[in-house]
Write a protein that holds these residues in place. Structure first.
Motif, PDB file in Angstrom:
ATOM      1  N   SER A  98      13.513   7.693  -7.348  1.00  0.00           N
ATOM      2  CA  SER A  98      12.122   7.390  -7.669  1.00  0.00           C
ATOM      3  C   SER A  98      12.059   6.686  -9.026  1.00  0.00           C
ATOM      4  N   ILE A  99      11.338   5.546  -9.058  1.00  0.00           N
ATOM      5  CA  ILE A  99      11.245   4.734 -10.266  1.00  0.00           C
ATOM      6  C   ILE A  99       9.782   4.380 -10.518  1.00  0.00           C
ATOM      7  N   ALA A 100       9.361   4.386 -11.773  1.00  0.00           N
ATOM      8  CA  ALA A 100       8.014   3.944 -12.148  1.00  0.00           C
ATOM      9  C   ALA A 100       8.106   2.509 -12.651  1.00  0.00           C
ATOM     10  N   LEU A 101       7.238   1.648 -12.109  1.00  0.00           N
ATOM     11  CA  LEU A 101       7.205   0.242 -12.509  1.00  0.00           C
ATOM     12  C   LEU A 101       5.802  -0.159 -12.932  1.00  0.00           C
ATOM     13  N   ARG A 102       5.703  -0.969 -13.940  1.00  0.00           N
ATOM     14  CA  ARG A 102       4.404  -1.520 -14.340  1.00  0.00           C
ATOM     15  C   ARG A 102       3.996  -2.607 -13.347  1.00  0.00           C
ATOM     16  N   ASN A 103       2.695  -2.803 -13.197  1.00  0.00           N
ATOM     17  CA  ASN A 103       2.192  -3.824 -12.280  1.00  0.00           C
ATOM     18  C   ASN A 103       2.646  -5.224 -12.677  1.00  0.00           C
ATOM     19  N   THR A 108       0.852  -1.178   0.000  1.00  0.00           N
ATOM     20  CA  THR A 108       0.000   0.000   0.000  1.00  0.00           C
ATOM     21  C   THR A 108       0.892   1.234   0.000  1.00  0.00           C
ATOM     22  N   PRO A 109       0.413   2.374  -0.502  1.00  0.00           N
ATOM     23  CA  PRO A 109       1.244   3.579  -0.552  1.00  0.00           C
ATOM     24  C   PRO A 109       1.824   3.940   0.816  1.00  0.00           C
ATOM     25  N   GLY A 110       3.124   4.225   0.810  1.00  0.00           N
ATOM     26  CA  GLY A 110       3.838   4.573   2.030  1.00  0.00           C
ATOM     27  C   GLY A 110       4.473   3.381   2.732  1.00  0.00           C
ATOM     28  N   GLN A 111       4.116   2.183   2.339  1.00  0.00           N
ATOM     29  CA  GLN A 111       4.625   0.977   2.983  1.00  0.00           C
ATOM     30  C   GLN A 111       6.025   0.643   2.475  1.00  0.00           C
ATOM     31  N   LYS A 112       6.896   0.194   3.394  1.00  0.00           N
ATOM     32  CA  LYS A 112       8.263  -0.190   3.046  1.00  0.00           C
ATOM     33  C   LYS A 112       8.406  -1.695   3.133  1.00  0.00           C
ATOM     34  N   ALA A 113       9.289  -2.236   2.309  1.00  0.00           N
ATOM     35  CA  ALA A 113       9.571  -3.671   2.305  1.00  0.00           C
ATOM     36  C   ALA A 113      11.007  -3.876   1.830  1.00  0.00           C
ATOM     37  N   THR A 114      11.474  -5.107   1.943  1.00  0.00           N
ATOM     38  CA  THR A 114      12.804  -5.471   1.479  1.00  0.00           C
ATOM     39  C   THR A 114      12.663  -6.466   0.342  1.00  0.00           C
ATOM     40  N   VAL A 115      13.379  -6.207  -0.743  1.00  0.00           N
ATOM     41  CA  VAL A 115      13.333  -7.104  -1.902  1.00  0.00           C
ATOM     42  C   VAL A 115      13.985  -8.428  -1.510  1.00  0.00           C
ATOM     43  N   LEU A 122       6.765   1.985  -1.615  1.00  0.00           N
ATOM     44  CA  LEU A 122       5.754   2.369  -2.595  1.00  0.00           C
ATOM     45  C   LEU A 122       5.304   3.790  -2.283  1.00  0.00           C
ATOM     46  N   ILE A 123       5.507   4.692  -3.220  1.00  0.00           N
ATOM     47  CA  ILE A 123       5.123   6.093  -3.028  1.00  0.00           C
ATOM     48  C   ILE A 123       3.660   6.285  -3.390  1.00  0.00           C
ATOM     49  N   ARG A 124       3.288   5.884  -4.607  1.00  0.00           N
ATOM     50  CA  ARG A 124       1.893   6.032  -5.046  1.00  0.00           C
ATOM     51  C   ARG A 124       1.653   5.223  -6.307  1.00  0.00           C
ATOM     52  N   ARG A 125       0.384   5.117  -6.638  1.00  0.00           N
ATOM     53  CA  ARG A 125      -0.038   4.460  -7.874  1.00  0.00           C
ATOM     54  C   ARG A 125      -0.679   5.498  -8.783  1.00  0.00           C
ATOM     55  N   ALA A 126      -0.645   5.253 -10.068  1.00  0.00           N
ATOM     56  CA  ALA A 126      -1.315   6.128 -11.026  1.00  0.00           C
ATOM     57  C   ALA A 126      -2.825   6.017 -10.809  1.00  0.00           C
ATOM     58  N   PRO A 127      -3.592   7.008 -11.243  1.00  0.00           N
ATOM     59  CA  PRO A 127      -5.046   6.984 -11.030  1.00  0.00           C
ATOM     60  C   PRO A 127      -5.731   5.704 -11.521  1.00  0.00           C
ATOM     61  N   MET A 128      -5.262   5.107 -12.580  1.00  0.00           N
ATOM     62  CA  MET A 128      -5.863   3.869 -13.065  1.00  0.00           C
ATOM     63  C   MET A 128      -5.158   2.630 -12.493  1.00  0.00           C
ATOM     64  N   GLY A 129      -4.162   2.841 -11.635  1.00  0.00           N
ATOM     65  CA  GLY A 129      -3.482   1.735 -10.967  1.00  0.00           C
ATOM     66  C   GLY A 129      -2.172   1.291 -11.592  1.00  0.00           C
ATOM     67  N   ASP A 130      -1.893   1.711 -12.794  1.00  0.00           N
ATOM     68  CA  ASP A 130      -0.673   1.288 -13.473  1.00  0.00           C
ATOM     69  C   ASP A 130      -0.068   2.467 -14.213  1.00  0.00           C
ATOM     70  N   PRO A 131       1.160   2.841 -14.042  1.00  0.00           N
ATOM     71  CA  PRO A 131       2.211   2.207 -13.246  1.00  0.00           C
ATOM     72  C   PRO A 131       2.186   2.666 -11.789  1.00  0.00           C
ATOM     73  N   GLN A 183       4.763   4.175  -8.532  1.00  0.00           N
ATOM     74  CA  GLN A 183       6.005   4.885  -8.265  1.00  0.00           C
ATOM     75  C   GLN A 183       6.606   4.327  -6.985  1.00  0.00           C
ATOM     76  N   VAL A 184       7.857   3.868  -7.068  1.00  0.00           N
ATOM     77  CA  VAL A 184       8.561   3.332  -5.911  1.00  0.00           C
ATOM     78  C   VAL A 184       9.847   4.111  -5.694  1.00  0.00           C
ATOM     79  N   GLU A 185      10.349   4.044  -4.467  1.00  0.00           N
ATOM     80  CA  GLU A 185      11.622   4.687  -4.147  1.00  0.00           C
ATOM     81  C   GLU A 185      12.605   3.607  -3.730  1.00  0.00           C
ATOM     82  N   VAL A 186      13.766   3.596  -4.393  1.00  0.00           N
ATOM     83  CA  VAL A 186      14.829   2.641  -4.105  1.00  0.00           C
ATOM     84  C   VAL A 186      16.134   3.410  -3.989  1.00  0.00           C
ATOM     85  N   ARG A 187      16.786   3.324  -2.841  1.00  0.00           N
ATOM     86  CA  ARG A 187      18.078   3.998  -2.621  1.00  0.00           C
ATOM     87  C   ARG A 187      18.012   5.488  -2.922  1.00  0.00           C
TER      88      ARG A 187
END
Length: 74
Positions: A59-64, A7-14, A41-50, A52-56
């Motif tokens: 900011s990177i955009a990833l497809r679902n 969910t937006p704002g949640q952190k995890a480890t790969v 996870l920073i946020r999702r686009a209005p339709m859910g894809d892609p 935006q995540v933050e790594v190191r």
């Protein structure tokens, strides 16, 4: 857990990659998405894809579809 389930704002480890083409895996690693790396996870686009995540600090955009193949642990 999959990266796409955060969910937006949640952190995890790969923890690894599942069913990814070697070319896509290599591109993710070049962008800094490596095992044992913290990702947020920073946020999702209005339709859910892609998404935006933050790594190191980057900011990177990833497809679902790609996020479904990235395994993470909270």
């Amino acid at each position: 857990m999959k990266l796409s389930q955060l969910t937006p704002g949640q952190k995890a480890t790969v923890s690894g990659f599942k069913q990814l083409d070697s070319i896509v895996r290599k591109k993710l690693m070049v962008m800094g998405i490596l095992p044992n790396t913290e990702i947020r996870l920073i946020r999702r686009a209005p339709m859910g894809d892609p998404m935006q995540v933050e790594v190191r600090g980057v900011s990177i955009a990833l497809r679902n579809a790609i996020a479904e193949s990235i395994e993470v642990t909270l």
